[in-house]
Design a protein around this motif. Structure first.
Motif, PDB file in Angstrom:
ATOM      1  N   UNK A  30       0.819  -1.215   0.000  1.00 28.79           N
ATOM      2  CA  UNK A  30       0.000   0.000   0.000  1.00 28.79           C
ATOM      3  C   UNK A  30       0.851   1.262   0.000  1.00 28.79           C
ATOM      4  N   UNK A  31       2.101   1.178   0.445  1.00 28.91           N
ATOM      5  CA  UNK A  31       2.935   2.355   0.608  1.00 28.91           C
ATOM      6  C   UNK A  31       3.685   2.768  -0.652  1.00 28.91           C
ATOM      7  N   UNK A  32       3.474   2.093  -1.787  1.00 28.14           N
ATOM      8  CA  UNK A  32       4.294   2.375  -2.976  1.00 28.14           C
ATOM      9  C   UNK A  32       4.089   3.776  -3.540  1.00 28.14           C
ATOM     10  N   UNK A  33       2.971   4.402  -3.297  1.00 23.14           N
ATOM     11  CA  UNK A  33       2.739   5.730  -3.876  1.00 23.14           C
ATOM     12  C   UNK A  33       3.369   6.855  -3.057  1.00 23.14           C
ATOM     13  N   UNK A  34       3.841   6.577  -1.838  1.00 17.22           N
ATOM     14  CA  UNK A  34       4.398   7.639  -1.009  1.00 17.22           C
ATOM     15  C   UNK A  34       5.865   7.424  -0.636  1.00 17.22           C
ATOM     16  N   UNK A  35       6.398   6.239  -0.851  1.00 20.66           N
ATOM     17  CA  UNK A  35       7.749   5.922  -0.377  1.00 20.66           C
ATOM     18  C   UNK A  35       8.813   6.446  -1.354  1.00 20.66           C
ATOM     19  N   UNK A  36       9.940   6.883  -0.789  1.00 22.26           N
ATOM     20  CA  UNK A  36      11.101   7.220  -1.612  1.00 22.26           C
ATOM     21  C   UNK A  36      11.895   5.924  -1.812  1.00 22.26           C
ATOM     22  N   UNK A  37      12.598   5.817  -2.940  1.00 17.46           N
ATOM     23  CA  UNK A  37      13.359   4.591  -3.197  1.00 17.46           C
ATOM     24  C   UNK A  37      14.763   4.652  -2.619  1.00 17.46           C
ATOM     25  N   UNK A  38      15.140   5.764  -2.017  1.00 21.92           N
ATOM     26  CA  UNK A  38      16.439   5.885  -1.378  1.00 21.92           C
ATOM     27  C   UNK A  38      16.497   7.140  -0.533  1.00 21.92           C
ATOM     28  N   UNK A  41      17.057  10.478  -2.357  1.00 20.32           N
ATOM     29  CA  UNK A  41      16.013  11.017  -3.231  1.00 20.32           C
ATOM     30  C   UNK A  41      15.201  12.074  -2.478  1.00 20.32           C
ATOM     31  N   UNK A  42      14.632  12.986  -3.250  1.00 20.40           N
ATOM     32  CA  UNK A  42      13.780  13.994  -2.636  1.00 20.40           C
ATOM     33  C   UNK A  42      12.305  13.631  -2.727  1.00 20.40           C
ATOM     34  N   UNK A  43      11.918  12.933  -3.814  1.00 20.09           N
ATOM     35  CA  UNK A  43      10.509  12.614  -4.046  1.00 20.09           C
ATOM     36  C   UNK A  43      10.333  11.130  -4.347  1.00 20.09           C
ATOM     37  N   UNK A  44       9.098  10.695  -4.255  1.00 18.99           N
ATOM     38  CA  UNK A  44       8.757   9.336  -4.667  1.00 18.99           C
ATOM     39  C   UNK A  44       8.778   9.257  -6.189  1.00 18.99           C
TER      40      UNK A  44
END
Length: 159
Positions: A30-38, A41-44
């Motif tokens: 469920x968290x894929x739309x808000x998580x950063x990948x590192x 990073x500044x944004x998702x």
């Protein structure tokens, strides 16, 4: 029979990501739309299907190597950490994201754990990836043939 090594990386990853999305087997958190990948990073990610693309890239990477751990995947998908006026350095991507992707791929039977804690491709996963690679090669051949036919028609029209 062509394998994953015989196909361009971007073409294979896009094809396998669309296959994963179409099949609907992979469970997207469920968290894929808000998580950063590192942490660097500044944004998702902007792409709503980034989870499928990353899963396809991870599956391809593990297919090409025998045994891969989460740490190696974090280094692979890491990037440049911009530190203001100080020099940039490499930063690893999120280990949690990589771990969840590997767990999702294990659930659908593409990956399996090894004795030392790493992951390797399963027999079913290897068959699946080879089938997708074959489909990509056939699709590229069909496109090339269409282009050749169009060029021949244009030459005939000019005469």
């Amino acid at each position: 029979m062509p394998g994953v090594r015989d196909v361009a990386a971007d073409a294979f990853i896009n094809a396998y990501a669309s296959h994963l999305k179409r099949s609907g087997k992979i469970e997207v958190p469920t968290w894929v739309d808000i998580v950063k990948t590192g942490s660097f990073k500044e944004l998702a990610p902007y792409d709503p299907d980034w989870y499928y693309v990353r899963a396809a890239a991870v599956a391809r990477h593990i297919y090409l190597r025998k045994d891969v751990g989460i740490g190696a995947l974090t280094k692979l998908h890491g990037g440049r950490n911009r530190r203001g006026n100080r020099p940039s350095h490499h930063a690893d991507s999120s280990a949690s994201v990589q771990r969840k992707i590997c767990q999702s791929l294990e659930k659908i039977g593409v990956l399996e754990q090894t004795g030392n804690g790493g992951r390797r491709i399963s027999q079913d996963g290897q068959r699946d990836l080879d089938r997708i690679a074959t489909a990509v090669v056939e699709e590229l051949k069909a496109k090339e043939e269409e282009e050749e036919d169009e060029e021949e028609e244009e030459e005939e029209d000019e005469e």
